[in-house]
Design a protein around this motif. Structure first.
Motif, short mmCIF file in Angstrom:
data_model
loop_
_atom_site.label_atom_id
_atom_site.label_comp_id
_atom_site.label_asym_id
_atom_site.label_seq_id
_atom_site.Cartn_x
_atom_site.Cartn_y
_atom_site.Cartn_z
N THR A 91 0.84 -1.20 0.00
CA THR A 91 0.00 0.00 0.00
C THR A 91 0.88 1.24 0.00
N ASP A 92 0.47 2.23 -0.80
CA ASP A 92 1.17 3.51 -0.76
C ASP A 92 0.72 4.26 0.48
N SER A 93 1.37 5.38 0.76
CA SER A 93 1.14 6.08 2.03
C SER A 93 -0.06 7.02 2.00
N GLY A 94 -0.53 7.37 0.80
CA GLY A 94 -1.56 8.38 0.67
C GLY A 94 -1.01 9.76 0.38
N GLY A 95 0.32 9.90 0.44
CA GLY A 95 0.93 11.21 0.26
C GLY A 95 0.70 11.81 -1.11
N PHE A 96 0.80 10.99 -2.16
CA PHE A 96 0.61 11.51 -3.51
C PHE A 96 -0.81 11.99 -3.71
N GLN A 97 -1.78 11.27 -3.16
CA GLN A 97 -3.18 11.64 -3.36
C GLN A 97 -3.51 12.96 -2.66
N TRP A 99 -1.37 15.28 -1.93
CA TRP A 99 -0.62 16.31 -2.66
C TRP A 99 -1.38 16.73 -3.92
N SER A 100 -1.99 15.77 -4.60
CA SER A 100 -2.67 16.07 -5.86
C SER A 100 -3.99 16.81 -5.67
N LEU A 101 -4.44 16.96 -4.42
CA LEU A 101 -5.69 17.69 -4.18
C LEU A 101 -5.55 19.19 -4.41
N GLY A 102 -4.31 19.68 -4.50
CA GLY A 102 -4.08 21.08 -4.83
C GLY A 102 -4.63 22.03 -3.78
N ALA A 103 -5.55 22.90 -4.20
CA ALA A 103 -6.07 23.94 -3.31
C ALA A 103 -6.89 23.37 -2.17
N MET A 104 -7.27 22.11 -2.25
CA MET A 104 -8.09 21.49 -1.20
C MET A 104 -7.26 21.02 -0.01
N ARG A 105 -5.93 21.22 -0.06
CA ARG A 105 -5.10 20.74 1.06
C ARG A 105 -4.08 21.80 1.47
N LYS A 106 -3.60 21.66 2.72
CA LYS A 106 -2.56 22.53 3.25
C LYS A 106 -1.53 21.66 3.94
N LEU A 145 4.99 8.00 4.87
CA LEU A 145 4.36 9.20 4.32
C LEU A 145 5.47 10.16 3.89
N ASP A 146 5.37 10.62 2.65
CA ASP A 146 6.34 11.57 2.12
C ASP A 146 5.60 12.70 1.42
N GLU A 147 6.32 13.77 1.14
CA GLU A 147 5.76 14.82 0.29
C GLU A 147 6.32 14.61 -1.11
N CYS A 148 5.43 14.44 -2.07
CA CYS A 148 5.86 14.24 -3.45
C CYS A 148 6.31 15.58 -4.02
N THR A 149 7.62 15.71 -4.26
CA THR A 149 8.16 16.96 -4.78
C THR A 149 7.73 17.16 -6.22
N PRO A 150 7.01 18.23 -6.53
CA PRO A 150 6.54 18.43 -7.91
C PRO A 150 7.67 18.87 -8.83
N TYR A 151 7.51 18.63 -10.12
CA TYR A 151 8.49 19.13 -11.08
C TYR A 151 8.34 20.63 -11.27
N GLU A 152 7.08 21.09 -11.20
CA GLU A 152 6.80 22.52 -11.33
C GLU A 152 5.98 23.00 -10.14
N THR A 153 6.22 24.24 -9.73
CA THR A 153 5.44 24.89 -8.68
C THR A 153 4.95 26.22 -9.22
N ASN A 154 3.61 26.38 -9.26
CA ASN A 154 3.00 27.61 -9.80
C ASN A 154 3.49 27.92 -11.22
N GLY A 155 3.58 26.85 -12.01
CA GLY A 155 3.96 27.03 -13.41
C GLY A 155 5.43 27.20 -13.66
N LYS A 156 6.25 27.16 -12.62
CA LYS A 156 7.70 27.31 -12.77
C LYS A 156 8.39 26.06 -12.24
N LYS A 157 9.51 25.71 -12.88
CA LYS A 157 10.26 24.54 -12.45
C LYS A 157 10.69 24.68 -10.99
N THR A 158 10.46 23.65 -10.23
CA THR A 158 10.81 23.66 -8.81
C THR A 158 12.30 23.94 -8.63
N THR A 159 12.60 24.88 -7.76
CA THR A 159 13.99 25.25 -7.53
C THR A 159 14.69 24.25 -6.62
#
Length: 390
Positions: A91-97, A99-106, A145-159
């Motif tokens: 089983t995965d941890s639920g972290g990706f899901q 994370w993918s909720l976007g504005a619905m999560r903090k 549980l991990d935080e899935c690091t996105p490739y882009e943040t707010n339309g810009k490549k993650t620094t």
């Protein structure tokens, strides 16, 4: 319980052959794991999964927590009893899901606050909560549980700074995950997840931190999250073979048949991806000789099966004998094209069976080539066959 036995290594690459012993059985590696998000691999009976050679499948912590809920899972003694699958489950941890909720999560240091996509309830996921859920699910392999690091943040490549911040929090969450896993006296196995985005030195720092925590297995996460293919392959070639040789290595969420064979060459033991099932439902079929688009008009009158060399139920019927050997019980491309055009559920069921059979058979052939010491020759023939086209 987890025991990993490394049986053989390939002198031409980082490829390995092994066995992974878990509480619900032994898994031959390298292995592809079909994804069963809601406690089912869509459209496939558990018996069919066994017949096609599935040794271990995935369940989704987040979605099973949402529905049917933990009380139901407890009443069945976990996911095995609920979905009638007696082999290993990861089983995965639920972290990706979350994370993918976007504005619905903090996301905070404590965990993730979010609204349920099912009923809007306010919920909280932390390393401790993830471990508690996965303990109830009784999965053989539990993911931190991990935080899935996105490739882009707010339309810009993650620094690099953003990737570092995310990686370091995932590392702290890894420690909390292990502490809670041990407090719960979970008898299964917990894997740590290497993060760090597209930055190799961050990947190495992440791994070093996880080694200090000490897990029985390690995964490479944060790939196939929107990055260009060449960057994904770069991380694949850099990271997996750095993981401990005496423990299983898992590449999360990857990918195409070419990705799997390349991943094996890079030292990966375990793979999962929704691609064979999702693509099947969308009319794309994987074969030894390239990909087939069953929705194309040219298949309307085609009497051939998907792949004349395949022995799956869709191609060869109940006999399991390929057309090349005289069997004539499989389904034609014309029939599958017709089912797709009419929206008949049998269509994606058959194409899903074929795609999963192809992936699982591909990994069996990989294992056989490693056993025989012919992996380099196998890779060359695989590339030639896939490039030929169907």
């Amino acid at each position: 319980m987890l025991q990993f036995d490394l049986l053989k290594t390939d002198p031409t690459s980082h490829a390995r052959r092994g066995t992974l012993t878990l509480n619900h059985g032994v898994v031959q590696t390298p292995i592809f794991m079909p994804v069963g998000t809601y406690g089912t691999v869509k459209g496939v009976m558990p018996r069919s999964l066994e017949e096609m050679g599935a040794q271990i499948i995935l369940g989704n912590t987040f979605h099973l927590w949402m529905r049917p809920g933990l009380d139901v899972m407890k009443s069945f003694g976990g996911l095995h009893g609920f979905e009638k699958w007696d082999k290993p489950i990861l089983t995965d941890s639920g972290g990706f899901q979350v994370w993918s909720l976007g504005a619905m999560r903090k996301i905070t240091e404590e965990g993730v606050h979010f609204q349920s996509p099912v009923n809007g309830d306010k919920l909280f996921m932390s390393p401790e909560v993830s471990m508690q859920i996965q303990t109830i699910l009784n999965s053989d392999i539990v993911m931190q549980l991990d935080e899935c690091t996105p490739y882009e943040t707010n339309g810009k490549k993650t620094t690099e700074a953003e990737a570092r911040k995310s990686m370091e929090m995932s590392r702290r969450w890894a420690k909390r995950s292990k502490e809670e896993f041990e407090r719960l006296d979970n008898p299964n196995a917990l894997f740590g997840i290497v993060q760090g985005g597209m930055f190799k030195h961050l990947r190495e720092e992440s791994l070093q931190g996880l080694l200090e925590i000490d897990f029985p297995g390690y995964a490479v996460g944060g790939v196939s999250v929107g990055e260009p293919k060449d960057e994904m392959l770069d991380i694949m070639q850099h990271t997996p073979h750095l993981l401990p040789a005496h423990k299983p290595r898992y590449l999360m969420g990857v990918g195409t048949p070419e990705d799997l064979v390349q991943g094996v060459a890079d030292g990966v033991d375990m793979f999962d991806c929704v691609m064979p099932t999702r693509n099947a439902r969308n009319g794309t079929i994987f074969t030894r000789y390239g990909d087939l688009k069953i929705r194309n008009a040219r298949h309307k009158t085609d009497h051939q099966p998907i792949d004349t060399s395949c022995t799956c139920h869709a191609c060869a019927g109940k006999s399991g004998v390929s057309w090349d050997n005289g069997g004539r019980e499989g389904f034609s491309r014309a029939y599958l094209h017709h089912l797709d055009r009419c929206g008949e559920m049998l269509g994606p069921m058959l194409t899903t069976i074929h795609n999963l059979h192809y992936y699982l058979n591909l990994m069996q052939e990989v294992r056989q080539s490693l056993d025989a010491g012919h992996f380099a020759q196998f890779r060359a023939q695989f590339k030639s066959d896939r490039a030929r086209g169907i």
